[in-house]
Design an enzyme around this catalytic site. Structure first.
Site, PDB file in Angstrom:
ATOM      1  N   LYS A 111      29.528  74.970  47.509  1.00  0.00           N
ATOM      2  CA  LYS A 111      30.718  75.766  47.178  1.00  0.00           C
ATOM      3  C   LYS A 111      31.972  75.275  47.889  1.00  0.00           C
ATOM      4  CE  LYS A 111      28.195  79.738  45.577  1.00  0.00           C
ATOM      5  NZ  LYS A 111      26.759  79.669  45.856  1.00  0.00           N
TER       6      LYS A 111
HETATM    7  C1  LIG Z   1      25.793  79.698  44.910  1.00  0.00           C
HETATM    8  C2  LIG Z   1      24.559  78.939  45.116  1.00  0.00           C
HETATM    9  C3  LIG Z   1      23.675  78.658  44.058  1.00  0.00           C
HETATM   10  C4  LIG Z   1      23.910  79.179  42.660  1.00  0.00           C
HETATM   11  O1  LIG Z   1      25.041  78.637  42.026  1.00  0.00           O
HETATM   12  P1  LIG Z   1      25.672  79.357  40.748  1.00  0.00           P
HETATM   13  O2  LIG Z   1      26.914  78.612  40.456  1.00  0.00           O
HETATM   14  O3  LIG Z   1      25.944  80.775  41.161  1.00  0.00           O
HETATM   15  O4  LIG Z   1      24.655  79.294  39.666  1.00  0.00           O
HETATM   16  C5  LIG Z   1      22.556  77.887  44.323  1.00  0.00           C
HETATM   17  N1  LIG Z   1      22.289  77.434  45.566  1.00  0.00           N
HETATM   18  C6  LIG Z   1      23.100  77.687  46.609  1.00  0.00           C
HETATM   19  C7  LIG Z   1      22.740  77.181  47.947  1.00  0.00           C
HETATM   20  C8  LIG Z   1      24.260  78.445  46.412  1.00  0.00           C
HETATM   21  O5  LIG Z   1      25.064  78.695  47.448  1.00  0.00           O
END
Ligand SMILES: *Cc1c(COP(=O)(O)O)cnc(C)c1O
Length: 457
Positions: A111
């Site tokens: 993210k």
């Molecule tokens: C947010 C997240 C996900 C899921 O991603 P999405 O875009 O919500 O499908 C998977 N793994 C980790 C470690 C995350 O932080």
């Protein structure tokens, strides 16, 4: 370049509008009226760019009126300076797995890649020039810390982060509640991530409150996040230099994998996108059976995927339903009134042209981490492990890139359980373990959340 709502095509918005709003009026999600399609020659040119150059090229397509190309390039450069890797991401071969490490940013989760850019876009678009912007975001653990790292101490911006109390990992919480400046407010909501997300959506849909606090959002429903995530599909595809490539994506809110879908729409010849889910398998069920029916959220060792309402799925629905906004709105009404909707066979078939899905249980996830360590001395986090597990169920697809979504250190307790080892903190994580955590515990109620926000601004 305009944007519209998945539930109302006649509403038109600029990139700046949708960046600031996050959610469309009436609850729809924003999509661009035009998606740039690259041809073979274009792709060949793009394949020679480094990560930052590629990011500038791809992201520019979505905000050509708001940001000049050269300004976007320096914004991106600045955003990725704090990453451990010069090339932002890292593609590794581990056994027969192609692992795309996306977790070398300041808070060790993929993210960071979108959030660092978004943080700088808030300044560049001058959205907080005349009036303080209050950003409200729900997190299942990683969005919150990435947003805090990107927005801490920015001028005229406050950030309110709602996380589900006691339902995220200790390190996730520790990062989130210790790295922020005075403009950061952490709220531990007594509920699940879906509850947090529901509250945030309610606040966005309340025009008077939204206007009163000049509210903005950085959840994965924010289109700018998806746009930044498209880049690494292109980058890794080019790096791997193979013809037939699929991606396996640990999935919760369907944002990351949706970026892969857009990459395919832009002309990147991706074979299949594999949705990896944990026990909270709504996406696996809808893709395989056509029934979209949220269940109660079950806690797992992959908390960032403990989601039953995968918001970005609405963006896929729009295309699956032949761009029929009325039909999207009507299915979404069914979802809120009857708690489910059903897709027709031809719609399911259409989804299956691009997507596969597999569920991976906690037990399987622990085994995968353990095997990976035993066979290759390599440690992956539990979310990434679900991606590896899902990839293993589709071996016949050819080359698969697994998206590594978090650094294992963030889930040390689970790693300890899987391989019996404690992990050291990675050097570039600036975590002060002894620092006092700051967060407030709040009832699972939008009224309480509103009161809290008003009391802080
Ligand atoms: C947010 C997240 C996900 C899921 O991603 P999405 O875009 O919500 O499908 C998977 N793994 C980790 C470690 C995350 O932080």
């Amino acid at each position: 370049m305009n944007y519209f709502s998945t539930r109302n095509k006649s509403l038109k918005f600029s990139f700046k509008d949708i960046f600031l709003r996050g959610l469309a009026p009436g609850g729809g999600l924003f999509l661009p009226t035009k998606i740039k399609k690259y041809n073979k020659e274009d792709l060949n040119i793009l394949s020679h760019l480094n990560y930052n150059e590629l990011a500038s090229e791809i992201i520019f397509n979505f905000c050509p009126n708001e940001i000049k190309k050269n300004e976007l390039s320096s914004l991106i450069q600045k955003s990725y300076n704090c990453f451990k890797n010069k090339e932002v991401v890292n593609l590794k071969k581990i056994g027969d797995i192609n692992l795309l490490e996306l977790y070398h940013g300041p808070t060790l989760a993929f993210k960071d890649i979108a959030m660092q850019v978004i943080g700088n876009m808030y300044d560049h678009l001058q959205v907080a020039k005349n009036k303080t912007v209050n950003i409200v975001v729900a997190t299942s653990g990683d969005t919150g810390s990435a947003a805090i790292a990107a927005l801490s101490n920015r001028k005229n911006i406050n950030l309110f982060v709602l996380h589900p109390h006691n339902k995220i990992s200790n390190i996730q919480r520790k990062i989130m509640t210790t790295i922020g400046g005075a403009n950061i407010f952490n709220m531990a909501i007594e509920g699940s991530f879906d509850d947090c997300q529901k509250i945030v959506k309610e606040l966005f849909n309340e025009d008077s409150f939204r206007a009163r606090i000049n509210m903005s959002g950085v959840n994965s429903i924010n289109w700018a996040r998806i746009v930044c995530q498209i880049v690494y599909y292109f980058y890794s595809f080019f790096k791997l230099k193979k013809k037939n490539i699929s991606f396996s994506v640990p999935t919760g809110n369907f944002g990351d994998i949706y970026a892969g879908y857009v990459a395919k729409k832009m002309g990147l010849p991706i074979n299949k996108l594999i949705v990896a889910t944990n026990k909270n398998d709504i996406l696996q069920r809808v893709i395989n059976t056509g029934e979209y029916k949220p269940d109660t959220v079950k806690p797992t060792i992959t908390p960032s995927m403990d989601i039953q309402v995968a918001s970005n799925f609405e963006r896929l629905l729009y295309y699956i339903l032949d761009e029929n906004d009325t039909k999207v709105g009507s299915l979404m009404n069914d979802l809120s009134s009857k708690n489910l909707f059903n897709l027709e066979k031809k719609e399911i078939d259409k989804i299956k042209e691009d997507f596969k899905a597999a569920k991976v249980t906690d037990e399987e996830t622990l085994n995968i981490i353990n095997e990976m360590y035993k066979e290759h001395k390599f440690i992956i986090d539990p979310h990434t492990a679900t991606g590896v597990g899902a990839a293993k169920s589709f071996k016949n697809l050819g080359d698969i890139v697994v998206l590594g979504t978090a650094h294992p250190y963030k889930f040390s307790d689970t790693i300890k359980k899987a391989i019996g080892k404690n992990l050291d903190s990675p050097e570039h994580l600036k975590l002060n373990i002894d620092k006092k955590e700051t967060f407030d515990i709040i009832n699972n109620s939008s009224l309480e959340v509103k009161k809290y926000i008003l009391s802080k601004i």
